[in-house]
Design a protein around this motif. Structure first.
Motif, PDB file in Angstrom:
ATOM      1  N   VAL A 451       0.967  -1.071  -0.307  1.00 57.27           N
ATOM      2  CA  VAL A 451      -0.065  -0.432  -0.084  1.00 57.27           C
ATOM      3  C   VAL A 451       1.051   1.602   0.460  1.00 57.27           C
ATOM      4  O   VAL A 451       1.817   1.208   0.681  1.00 57.27           O
ATOM      5  N   GLN A 452       0.333   2.214  -0.936  1.00 57.10           N
ATOM      6  CA  GLN A 452       0.902   3.574  -0.845  1.00 57.10           C
ATOM      7  C   GLN A 452      -0.178   4.572  -0.874  1.00 57.10           C
ATOM      8  O   GLN A 452      -0.349   4.599  -1.270  1.00 57.10           O
ATOM      9  N   VAL A 453       0.433   5.367   0.421  1.00 59.50           N
ATOM     10  CA  VAL A 453      -0.734   6.786   0.800  1.00 59.50           C
ATOM     11  C   VAL A 453      -0.182   8.045   0.076  1.00 59.50           C
ATOM     12  O   VAL A 453       0.943   8.036   0.645  1.00 59.50           O
ATOM     13  N   PHE A 454      -0.859   8.799  -0.746  1.00 64.45           N
ATOM     14  CA  PHE A 454      -0.230  10.093  -0.748  1.00 64.45           C
ATOM     15  C   PHE A 454      -1.671  10.881  -0.390  1.00 64.45           C
ATOM     16  O   PHE A 454      -2.441  10.764  -0.446  1.00 64.45           O
ATOM     17  N   GLU A 455      -0.932  11.879   0.419  1.00 66.51           N
ATOM     18  CA  GLU A 455      -2.307  12.599   1.348  1.00 66.51           C
ATOM     19  C   GLU A 455      -2.240  14.295  -0.123  1.00 66.51           C
ATOM     20  O   GLU A 455      -0.896  15.018  -0.303  1.00 66.51           O
ATOM     21  N   LEU A 456      -3.723  15.104  -0.503  1.00 66.46           N
ATOM     22  CA  LEU A 456      -3.300  15.723  -0.980  1.00 66.46           C
ATOM     23  C   LEU A 456      -4.003  16.992  -0.331  1.00 66.46           C
ATOM     24  O   LEU A 456      -4.495  17.040   0.297  1.00 66.46           O
ATOM     25  N   PHE A 457      -3.278  17.611  -0.370  1.00 67.54           N
ATOM     26  CA  PHE A 457      -3.478  19.740   0.037  1.00 67.54           C
ATOM     27  C   PHE A 457      -3.920  20.835  -1.514  1.00 67.54           C
ATOM     28  O   PHE A 457      -3.411  20.844  -2.152  1.00 67.54           O
ATOM     29  N   GLY A 458      -4.496  21.459  -1.403  1.00 67.32           N
ATOM     30  CA  GLY A 458      -5.150  22.496  -1.771  1.00 67.32           C
ATOM     31  C   GLY A 458      -5.800  21.924  -2.720  1.00 67.32           C
ATOM     32  O   GLY A 458      -7.400  21.361  -2.529  1.00 67.32           O
ATOM     33  N   SER A 459      -5.597  22.570  -4.079  1.00 68.15           N
ATOM     34  CA  SER A 459      -7.071  22.666  -5.072  1.00 68.15           C
ATOM     35  C   SER A 459      -6.453  21.731  -6.269  1.00 68.15           C
ATOM     36  O   SER A 459      -4.997  22.252  -6.590  1.00 68.15           O
ATOM     37  N   LEU A 460      -6.830  21.118  -6.407  1.00 74.13           N
ATOM     38  CA  LEU A 460      -6.502  19.914  -7.525  1.00 74.13           C
ATOM     39  C   LEU A 460      -7.047  20.908  -9.276  1.00 74.13           C
ATOM     40  O   LEU A 460      -8.526  20.329  -9.389  1.00 74.13           O
ATOM     41  N   PHE A 461      -6.589  21.456  -9.748  1.00 74.59           N
ATOM     42  CA  PHE A 461      -6.843  22.169 -10.657  1.00 74.59           C
ATOM     43  C   PHE A 461      -5.773  22.525 -12.026  1.00 74.59           C
ATOM     44  O   PHE A 461      -4.804  21.371 -12.129  1.00 74.59           O
ATOM     45  N   VAL A 475       5.202   4.855  -7.492  1.00 71.38           N
ATOM     46  CA  VAL A 475       4.259   3.910  -7.406  1.00 71.38           C
ATOM     47  C   VAL A 475       5.448   2.408  -7.884  1.00 71.38           C
ATOM     48  O   VAL A 475       5.509   2.209  -9.019  1.00 71.38           O
ATOM     49  N   GLY A 476       5.865   2.155  -6.361  1.00 71.96           N
ATOM     50  CA  GLY A 476       7.141   0.975  -6.173  1.00 71.96           C
ATOM     51  C   GLY A 476       6.356   0.000  -6.861  1.00 71.96           C
ATOM     52  O   GLY A 476       4.739  -0.517  -6.843  1.00 71.96           O
ATOM     53  N   GLU A 477       7.821  -1.603  -7.156  1.00 75.79           N
ATOM     54  CA  GLU A 477       7.579  -2.741  -7.528  1.00 75.79           C
ATOM     55  C   GLU A 477       6.025  -3.315  -6.388  1.00 75.79           C
ATOM     56  O   GLU A 477       6.753  -3.139  -5.021  1.00 75.79           O
ATOM     57  N   GLY A 478       5.418  -4.018  -6.172  1.00 77.81           N
ATOM     58  CA  GLY A 478       4.857  -4.871  -5.409  1.00 77.81           C
ATOM     59  C   GLY A 478       3.901  -4.191  -5.027  1.00 77.81           C
ATOM     60  O   GLY A 478       2.585  -4.461  -3.927  1.00 77.81           O
ATOM     61  N   THR A 479       3.382  -2.521  -5.108  1.00 80.83           N
ATOM     62  CA  THR A 479       2.241  -1.791  -4.779  1.00 80.83           C
ATOM     63  C   THR A 479       1.078  -2.632  -5.597  1.00 80.83           C
ATOM     64  O   THR A 479       0.758  -2.867  -6.645  1.00 80.83           O
ATOM     65  N   ARG A 480       0.111  -2.735  -4.308  1.00 82.84           N
ATOM     66  CA  ARG A 480      -1.516  -3.515  -5.094  1.00 82.84           C
ATOM     67  C   ARG A 480      -2.467  -2.058  -4.946  1.00 82.84           C
ATOM     68  O   ARG A 480      -3.506  -2.283  -5.509  1.00 82.84           O
ATOM     69  N   ALA A 481      -2.170  -1.106  -4.609  1.00 82.11           N
ATOM     70  CA  ALA A 481      -3.349   0.112  -3.594  1.00 82.11           C
ATOM     71  C   ALA A 481      -2.404   0.948  -3.641  1.00 82.11           C
ATOM     72  O   ALA A 481      -1.861   0.933  -2.877  1.00 82.11           O
TER      73      ALA A 481
END
Length: 561
Positions: A451-461, A475-481
């Motif tokens: 599992v890899q988690v990324f947190e988003l901040f602000g406005s995605l425009f 995204v690394g090898e072996g990542t499923r989600a």
């Protein structure tokens, strides 16, 4: 959904409720004062704009009356404004006086439509940097336009172009009139010093003291104009006057006459019309906001104010009038003189009418150098010069927009300056917002395997999608989600949504599930309306990161999504 138009309800109707004798006396006193103040300014603005002085006075009478009677502010005074000088002069030079009147009337229609459609609040979205930039630029151009009359130079007509003006002034420097300069500087000095006399100490406290105090409250512009006129008439000074250039001022209002209109000419006047309407809207609403801060009364109605400005600019050209808007100097004078309701503005217009009917012949001897001195004072007060000194404290985008708007106003014109200024403001805003959008990875040691988690901040425009497009490479090898934590993502536009869809397709090809956690209302609404939530699957949008760990893609027994 039906379009809701702004109801036409002048502030005067509400102001007259509970109107009494005390308010009437205060309004009449203020109206008389501001009417006297408006007289030299109306003539000076008209002459500097390249038209006859009476056109400025007629504008102050007709437009001033209508703006006060129909407007959305309690104390705003309308009439010809210094901000219009450069615009009107350029239109007269390029298109002629008749087309100026047509442009003014068309701008009035546009202003009325803006108010009726409730667009008054949109004017506030123009950045303050642009307003300061073009205001200071206009002030410089007003000052430059007065050099001819201040020095008494023998120039038939100044061109509208900045550099050409400087060249013509330099070429005619040998026609300099010392007497004109003396009158102009004396008037300028008197206007600057006169208000300070209110606080000058006096030894005696008798009738002379009271007389002095009374005289000190006479507007400095009137004192300067009267003294300069008397000196010119009695001493037969060799300077140009209103009489020698224009033949005087008529002792009555002109006959109502509509300017000739044709669609062919109207097509050529689109830019002048938009310029007059835009500047009129900005100036009037800025003036109304200044007035709101000076009085204890309900705030102005911007849409009603624009409709009143529209009516005034539609009617004034029928009397030979030039563009009108709210005027800060006269409005402040109105407030400080004790005005309470729009009645004061109506009295101001009637005062000007009475002066025209009674004292118009006296204007023959008004020296143009005196009006030039008064206008130099107006130009100086108009500019916010301290902003230049403060620029070092602000960011590069702020400095670029302000200075760019300023120089473009001086060198080209207001329309180009505002257009470029708005484009620059938008570009810098997009850049700033894109830098504020961040993608922060969570510590892998704190996450389940795969599992890899990324947190988003602000406005995605559209200006920030590049940071989402870069995620597949992280995204690394072996990542499923891949989990995107969106609690701090405040907004999402269609370009940002497209980037998420592209991210989902890329990850799906690699056998990696995309899970969205803690999505806010606005982004979630857009995802649902576009169908992206169905593409992801209902269980791929979860309330928290912890819930994302229960996604079936993290279950070894479950098939890969």
């Amino acid at each position: 959904m039906s379009l809701q138009l702004q109801p036409f309800r002048p502030r005067l109707l509400d102001a007259l409720k509970g109107y009494d004798r005390a308010k009437f006396v205060a309004d009449v006193s203020a109206g008389l004062t501001v009417g006297v103040v408006a007289l030299p300014l109306a003539m000076a603005f008209a002459i500097a704009s390249g038209v006859k002085p009476e056109q400025g006075i007629f504008t102050a009478i007709v437009a001033g009356f209508l703006i006060s009677a129909l407007g959305g502010s309690n104390v705003q005074i309308g009439g010809p404004a210094g901000a219009f000088i450069v615009i009107v002069y350029g239109i007269v030079e390029r298109y002629g006086l008749t087309n100026l009147l047509i442009s003014t009337a068309l701008a009035g229609v546009l202003l009325f439509a803006m108010g009726a459609l409730k667009l008054g609040a949109l004017v506030r979205y123009i950045p303050v940097t642009i307003i300061i930039g073009f205001t200071n630029g206009i002030a410089v151009l007003i000052g430059l336009s007065q050099v001819k009359d201040l020095l008494g130079l023998e120039i038939a007509k100044l061109p509208a172009d900045f550099f050409t003006q400087i060249g013509v002034l330099a070429a005619h420097a040998n026609t300099f009139n010392p007497m004109a300069l003396a009158i102009g500087l004396a008037c300028l000095a008197l206007v600057v010093v006169w208000p300070k006399s209110y606080t000058m100490p006096l030894d005696n406290i008798g009738w002379r003291h009271r007389l002095y105090r009374l005289a000190a409250h006479v507007p400095g512009t009137i004192v300067a104009l009267v003294l300069a006129t008397l000196a010119t008439a009695l001493l037969h000074l060799p300077v140009e006057t209103i009489g020698s250039r224009f033949g005087g001022i008529p002792q009555s209002l002109p006959q109502l006459a509509l300017p000739p209109f044709s669609w062919e000419s109207a097509k050529q006047l689109v830019i002048p019309t938009i310029t007059i309407a835009l500047l009129g809207a900005i100036e009037s609403l800025l003036c109304a906001r200044v007035a709101d801060n000076l009085i204890d009364a309900p705030r102005h109605d911007p849409n009603q104010e624009l409709m009143a400005q529209g009516v005034a600019n539609m009617v004034a050209p029928a009397f030979g009038g030039i563009p009108a808007t709210g005027t800060i100097a006269r409005t402040v004078t109105n407030v400080r003189s004790g005005a309470v309701t729009p009645i004061a503005g109506i009295v101001h217009a009637l005062t000007l009418l009475a002066i025209v009917l009674v004292a118009a012949p006296l204007a023959l001897h008004v020296p143009l150098a005196a009006l030039a001195g008064i206008l130099l004072f107006v130009a100086w007060n108009m500019g916010e010069w301290r902003e230049f000194a403060r620029l070092r404290h602000f960011s590069l985008p702020y400095r670029t927009i302000l200075l760019g708007t300023f120089f473009l106003t001086v060198v080209f014109d207001l329309t180009v300056a505002v257009e470029v200024g708005l484009v620059l403001a938008c570009v810098f805003f997009i850049y700033r917002m894109s830098t504020l959008f961040r993608v922060r990875p969570h510590d892998p040691a704190e996450l389940p395997p795969g599992v890899q988690v990324f947190e988003l901040f602000g406005s995605l425009f559209f200006g920030a999608v590049g940071k989402i497009e870069a995620l597949p490479a992280q995204v690394g090898e072996g990542t499923r989600a891949l989990v995107l934590e969106m609690h701090r993502l405040i907004s999402l536009d269609t370009s940002g949504l497209d980037a998420l869809e592209q991210l989902h397709r890329t990850l799906k090809k690699r056998g990696v599930a995309l899970v969205l956690a803690n999505v806010n209302e606005q982004p979630l609404s857009l995802m649902r309306r576009s169908g992206f939530d169905a593409v992801l699957g209902e269980d791929a949008i979860v309330p928290s990161v912890a819930a994302a760990f229960e996604h079936d893609s993290l279950n070894p027994a479950a098939p890969a999504r």
